[in-house]
Design an enzyme around this catalytic site. Structure first.
Site, mmCIF file in Angstrom:
data_model
loop_
_atom_site.group_PDB
_atom_site.id
_atom_site.type_symbol
_atom_site.label_atom_id
_atom_site.label_comp_id
_atom_site.label_asym_id
_atom_site.label_seq_id
_atom_site.Cartn_x
_atom_site.Cartn_y
_atom_site.Cartn_z
ATOM 1 N N ASN A 263 0.713 -0.966 0.056
ATOM 2 C CA ASN A 263 0.101 0.100 -0.137
ATOM 3 C C ASN A 263 1.067 1.212 -0.005
ATOM 4 O O ASN A 263 1.901 1.141 0.313
ATOM 5 C CB ASN A 263 -1.448 0.181 1.382
ATOM 6 C CG ASN A 263 -1.702 1.263 1.433
ATOM 7 O OD1 ASN A 263 -2.233 1.549 -0.374
ATOM 8 N ND2 ASN A 263 -1.914 2.249 2.563
ATOM 9 N N HIS B 152 1.266 5.310 0.844
ATOM 10 C CA HIS B 152 0.487 6.398 1.489
ATOM 11 C C HIS B 152 0.883 7.129 1.552
ATOM 12 O O HIS B 152 2.418 7.435 2.086
ATOM 13 C CB HIS B 152 -0.078 5.028 3.538
ATOM 14 C CG HIS B 152 -1.090 6.112 4.621
ATOM 15 N ND1 HIS B 152 -1.685 6.558 4.740
ATOM 16 C CD2 HIS B 152 -0.191 7.090 5.317
ATOM 17 C CE1 HIS B 152 -2.192 6.392 5.733
ATOM 18 N NE2 HIS B 152 -1.037 7.785 5.903
ATOM 19 N N SER C 105 4.855 6.620 2.265
ATOM 20 C CA SER C 105 5.361 5.477 2.189
ATOM 21 C C SER C 105 4.833 4.090 1.815
ATOM 22 O O SER C 105 3.909 4.460 1.425
ATOM 23 C CB SER C 105 5.042 5.158 3.853
ATOM 24 O OG SER C 105 5.371 5.925 4.954
ATOM 25 N N ASP D 180 -2.831 0.933 7.862
ATOM 26 C CA ASP D 180 -1.696 1.961 7.245
ATOM 27 C C ASP D 180 -0.514 1.509 8.507
ATOM 28 O O ASP D 180 0.512 2.155 8.911
ATOM 29 C CB ASP D 180 -2.031 3.907 7.849
ATOM 30 C CG ASP D 180 -3.137 3.686 6.878
ATOM 31 O OD1 ASP D 180 -3.778 4.566 7.433
ATOM 32 O OD2 ASP D 180 -2.862 3.358 5.679
HETATM 33 C C1 GRF Z 1 -2.023 8.999 -2.788
HETATM 34 O O1 GRF Z 1 -1.352 10.518 -3.020
HETATM 35 C C2 GRF Z 1 -2.494 8.125 -1.637
HETATM 36 O O2 GRF Z 1 -0.809 8.213 -1.834
HETATM 37 C C3 GRF Z 1 -3.213 8.116 -1.793
HETATM 38 O O3 GRF Z 1 -3.787 8.738 -2.381
HETATM 39 C C4 GRF Z 1 -3.601 9.549 -3.896
HETATM 40 C C5 GRF Z 1 -3.455 8.782 -5.354
HETATM 41 O O4 GRF Z 1 -3.503 9.105 -5.929
HETATM 42 N N1 GRF Z 1 -3.741 6.905 -0.740
HETATM 43 P P1 GRF Z 1 -3.519 8.713 -8.101
HETATM 44 O O5 GRF Z 1 -4.885 8.036 -7.901
HETATM 45 O O6 GRF Z 1 -2.082 8.075 -7.505
HETATM 46 O O7 GRF Z 1 -3.199 9.346 -8.369
#
Ligand code: GRF
Length: 203
Positions: free
Chosen positions: A106, A108, A135, A144
């Site tokens: 994942n 985050h 991360s 998370d």
């Molecule tokens: C990313 O910033 C990720 O960390 C968060 O959601 C966003 C997804 O962006 N969980 P994208 O859809 O990959 O542009």
């Protein structure tokens, strides 16, 4: 090796994975992209790249268990070595996590273990902390909280806003996600409960 990517939105991180794959830097192929949001732009990115794009609207399922059951079925159809959550905005049930334990990564937008959960950029600014970042970690049953594989950090400046922080974090996400996926598919990462080893050394 085969990867299934789960998204909910724009898919710019998915795009980074697609680019890495086209330059032979991913270490495997994206077999399918699944979104719980049927009109997520990321599904268009997948289609444009000739990748199987599956909309699995969570509103069509009565509860989390039913949804995760359907999600597991779609994922297993593609027999992935790795499942990547790239902006997948749903909490996965323990059943799902245990089914794929050790092979779900994942992304985050914080320097875990700090700032788990949502709205990380605004919370970082509100607390006035000096550093922020993103991360990639192994998914475990606790949100998370799985062992971290790779992070990118940045300095928070006076004039940062949630939008400017988000943009700076996003740029770094596009760098670290393909690296983490490649390390996993090269067999360099080993998930071991609450820890992960890289080439045999604890990270
Ligand atoms: C990313 O910033 C990720 O960390 C968060 O959601 C966003 C997804 O962006 N969980 P994208 O859809 O990959 O542009």
């Amino acid at each position: 090796p085969r990867i299934v990517v789960l998204i909910s939105g724009s898919g710019s991180n998915l795009q980074a994975l697609i680019e890495a794959q086209s330059h032979d830097r991913l270490g495997g192929e994206i077999a399918a992209v699944i979104s719980n949001v049927p009109d997520a732009y990321g599904l268009k990115r997948a289609r444009d790249a000739g990748i199987d794009a599956v909309a699995l609207p969570h509103r069509e399922y009565d509860n989390r268990e039913a949804y995760d059951g359907a999600l597991i079925k779609v994922i297993e159809r593609h027999e992935p070595d790795l499942v990547v959550l790239a902006g997948f905005m749903r909490i996965l049930s323990p059943r799902f996590v245990q089914r794929f334990i050790g092979r779900v990564l994942n992304l985050h937008p914080s320097l875990l273990p700090a700032y788990q959960g949502l709205d990380t950029h605004a919370r970082v600014l509100a607390d006035g902390v000096a550093n922020h970042g993103c991360s990639v970690h192994f998914v475990t049953e606790e949100l998370d909280s799985g062992p971290v594989v790779i992070q990118a950090a940045l300095d928070v400046t006076e004039d940062d806003t949630p939008a400017t922080l988000k943009a700076k974090v996003h740029a770094r996400e596009h760098l670290i996600l393909p690296i983490a996926v490649n390390w996993f598919l090269q067999g360099r990462l080993r998930y071991a409960g609450q820890s992960v080893t890289m080439d045999g050394t604890p990270l």
